[in-house]
Design a protein around this motif. Sequence first.
Motif, PDB file in Angstrom:
ATOM      1  N   ALA A  99      20.474  64.886  33.561  1.00 61.88           N
ATOM      2  CA  ALA A  99      20.788  63.504  33.937  1.00 61.88           C
ATOM      3  C   ALA A  99      19.666  62.608  33.431  1.00 61.88           C
ATOM      4  CB  ALA A  99      20.935  63.371  35.452  1.00 61.88           C
ATOM      5  N   ARG A 100      20.034  61.554  32.717  1.00 63.36           N
ATOM      6  CA  ARG A 100      19.059  60.597  32.200  1.00 63.36           C
ATOM      7  C   ARG A 100      19.385  59.208  32.737  1.00 63.36           C
ATOM      8  NH1 ARG A 100      20.389  60.624  27.225  1.00 63.36           N
ATOM      9  NH2 ARG A 100      21.222  58.525  27.125  1.00 63.36           N
ATOM     10  N   CYS A 101      18.422  58.572  33.376  1.00 63.50           N
ATOM     11  CA  CYS A 101      18.625  57.249  33.955  1.00 63.50           C
ATOM     12  C   CYS A 101      18.776  56.221  32.838  1.00 63.50           C
ATOM     13  CB  CYS A 101      17.450  56.891  34.865  1.00 63.50           C
ATOM     14  SG  CYS A 101      17.661  55.314  35.703  1.00 63.50           S
ATOM     15  N   GLU A 102      19.900  55.538  32.842  1.00 60.58           N
ATOM     16  CA  GLU A 102      20.162  54.486  31.864  1.00 60.58           C
ATOM     17  C   GLU A 102      19.888  53.103  32.461  1.00 60.58           C
ATOM     18  OE1 GLU A 102      21.720  55.008  28.521  1.00 60.58           O
ATOM     19  OE2 GLU A 102      20.758  56.902  29.013  1.00 60.58           O
ATOM     20  N   LEU A 103      20.092  52.995  33.764  1.00 63.59           N
ATOM     21  CA  LEU A 103      19.935  51.717  34.456  1.00 63.59           C
ATOM     22  C   LEU A 103      19.667  51.996  35.927  1.00 63.59           C
ATOM     23  CD1 LEU A 103      20.358  48.563  34.405  1.00 63.59           C
ATOM     24  CD2 LEU A 103      22.725  49.030  34.998  1.00 63.59           C
ATOM     25  N   LEU A 104      18.659  51.331  36.495  1.00 67.81           N
ATOM     26  CA  LEU A 104      18.362  51.476  37.916  1.00 67.81           C
ATOM     27  C   LEU A 104      17.949  50.111  38.443  1.00 67.81           C
ATOM     28  CD1 LEU A 104      18.173  53.479  40.265  1.00 67.81           C
ATOM     29  CD2 LEU A 104      15.783  53.836  39.647  1.00 67.81           C
ATOM     30  N   GLY A 105      18.809  49.542  39.287  1.00 64.28           N
ATOM     31  CA  GLY A 105      18.534  48.218  39.828  1.00 64.28           C
ATOM     32  C   GLY A 105      17.680  48.261  41.085  1.00 64.28           C
ATOM     33  N   ASP A 106      17.041  47.136  41.386  1.00 63.38           N
ATOM     34  CA  ASP A 106      16.258  47.020  42.616  1.00 63.38           C
ATOM     35  C   ASP A 106      17.138  47.151  43.856  1.00 63.38           C
ATOM     36  OD1 ASP A 106      13.979  46.640  41.114  1.00 63.38           O
ATOM     37  OD2 ASP A 106      14.082  44.443  41.222  1.00 63.38           O
ATOM     38  N   ASN A 107      18.445  46.966  43.708  1.00 67.32           N
ATOM     39  CA  ASN A 107      19.381  47.049  44.822  1.00 67.32           C
ATOM     40  C   ASN A 107      19.865  48.479  45.091  1.00 67.32           C
ATOM     41  OD1 ASN A 107      20.973  47.438  42.591  1.00 67.32           O
ATOM     42  ND2 ASN A 107      22.417  45.779  43.041  1.00 67.32           N
ATOM     43  N   GLY A 108      19.364  49.464  44.346  1.00 69.74           N
ATOM     44  CA  GLY A 108      19.737  50.860  44.572  1.00 69.74           C
ATOM     45  C   GLY A 108      20.874  51.361  43.711  1.00 69.74           C
TER      46      GLY A 108
ATOM     47  N   TYR B 232      28.044  68.548  40.101  1.00 72.90           N
ATOM     48  CA  TYR B 232      26.827  69.128  39.520  1.00 72.90           C
ATOM     49  C   TYR B 232      25.935  68.009  38.991  1.00 72.90           C
ATOM     50  CZ  TYR B 232      29.218  73.758  39.296  1.00 72.90           C
ATOM     51  OH  TYR B 232      29.866  74.936  39.574  1.00 72.90           O
ATOM     52  N   MET B 233      26.542  67.056  38.313  1.00 67.73           N
ATOM     53  CA  MET B 233      25.791  65.925  37.766  1.00 67.73           C
ATOM     54  C   MET B 233      25.193  65.071  38.881  1.00 67.73           C
ATOM     55  SD  MET B 233      28.426  64.813  34.745  1.00 67.73           S
ATOM     56  CE  MET B 233      28.701  65.835  33.304  1.00 67.73           C
ATOM     57  N   ALA B 234      25.988  64.772  39.902  1.00 66.85           N
ATOM     58  CA  ALA B 234      25.511  63.944  41.009  1.00 66.85           C
ATOM     59  C   ALA B 234      24.339  64.614  41.729  1.00 66.85           C
ATOM     60  CB  ALA B 234      26.650  63.658  41.981  1.00 66.85           C
ATOM     61  N   GLN B 235      24.402  65.925  41.921  1.00 64.67           N
ATOM     62  CA  GLN B 235      23.299  66.616  42.582  1.00 64.67           C
ATOM     63  C   GLN B 235      22.053  66.656  41.698  1.00 64.67           C
ATOM     64  OE1 GLN B 235      24.201  70.237  44.715  1.00 64.67           O
ATOM     65  NE2 GLN B 235      26.053  69.351  45.598  1.00 64.67           N
ATOM     66  N   THR B 236      22.229  66.648  40.395  1.00 69.62           N
ATOM     67  CA  THR B 236      21.085  66.566  39.485  1.00 69.62           C
ATOM     68  C   THR B 236      20.413  65.206  39.616  1.00 69.62           C
ATOM     69  OG1 THR B 236      22.164  68.121  37.981  1.00 69.62           O
ATOM     70  CG2 THR B 236      20.358  66.793  37.070  1.00 69.62           C
ATOM     71  N   ILE B 237      21.218  64.164  39.741  1.00 73.02           N
ATOM     72  CA  ILE B 237      20.670  62.824  39.971  1.00 73.02           C
ATOM     73  C   ILE B 237      19.940  62.786  41.309  1.00 73.02           C
ATOM     74  CG2 ILE B 237      21.269  60.392  40.355  1.00 73.02           C
ATOM     75  CD1 ILE B 237      23.697  60.961  38.396  1.00 73.02           C
ATOM     76  N   ALA B 238      20.510  63.408  42.330  1.00 71.37           N
ATOM     77  CA  ALA B 238      19.851  63.472  43.642  1.00 71.37           C
ATOM     78  C   ALA B 238      18.507  64.188  43.532  1.00 71.37           C
ATOM     79  CB  ALA B 238      20.754  64.172  44.658  1.00 71.37           C
TER      80      ALA B 238
END
Length: 151
Positions: free
Chosen positions: A105-114, A57-63
């Motif tokens: 879902a709250r983004c804590e970290l998102l790198g340029d590498n995906g 459920y969490m992963a699909q929210t991130i998607a």
Amino acid sequence: MNTLYDIERVVPHRGTLLLIERLLEWDEESAAVELQVPADGPFNAEQGVPAWVGVEYMAQTIAAWAGCRARRAGGEPSIGFLLGTRRYVCAEPYFRPGAVLRVEARCELLGDNGLGMFACRILEGGNELASANVSVYEPADAKAYLENDEA
């Protein structure tokens, strides 16, 4: 206000593997979706849906969050990969059939590498049922990544 897309427009999952139902809100850093726990489905047990399905459920929210960002930029949702989770805690061993869940879902970290890390939680009626930190990977070209012998 950001566009509230139909869920099928922002996640690549289809059929019985699409577990979330409705996008509630999203912004540059987070998303919230809703689902009703099914009475029957591919993950159901006699007592309901096992708590470990909450990670999906969490992963699909991130998607959905990533798909919203892609749509806003004029693109299409892309395939991503669930790498793992840390500190998954769930108050109950099963999600009750018929329960309406809000997944955040709250983004804590998102790198340029995906690579990304998200703080996630699942609520029912304002009560937190589950929480976790979820790691994901969205390659720039998912098809090429999957076809690479070293993937």
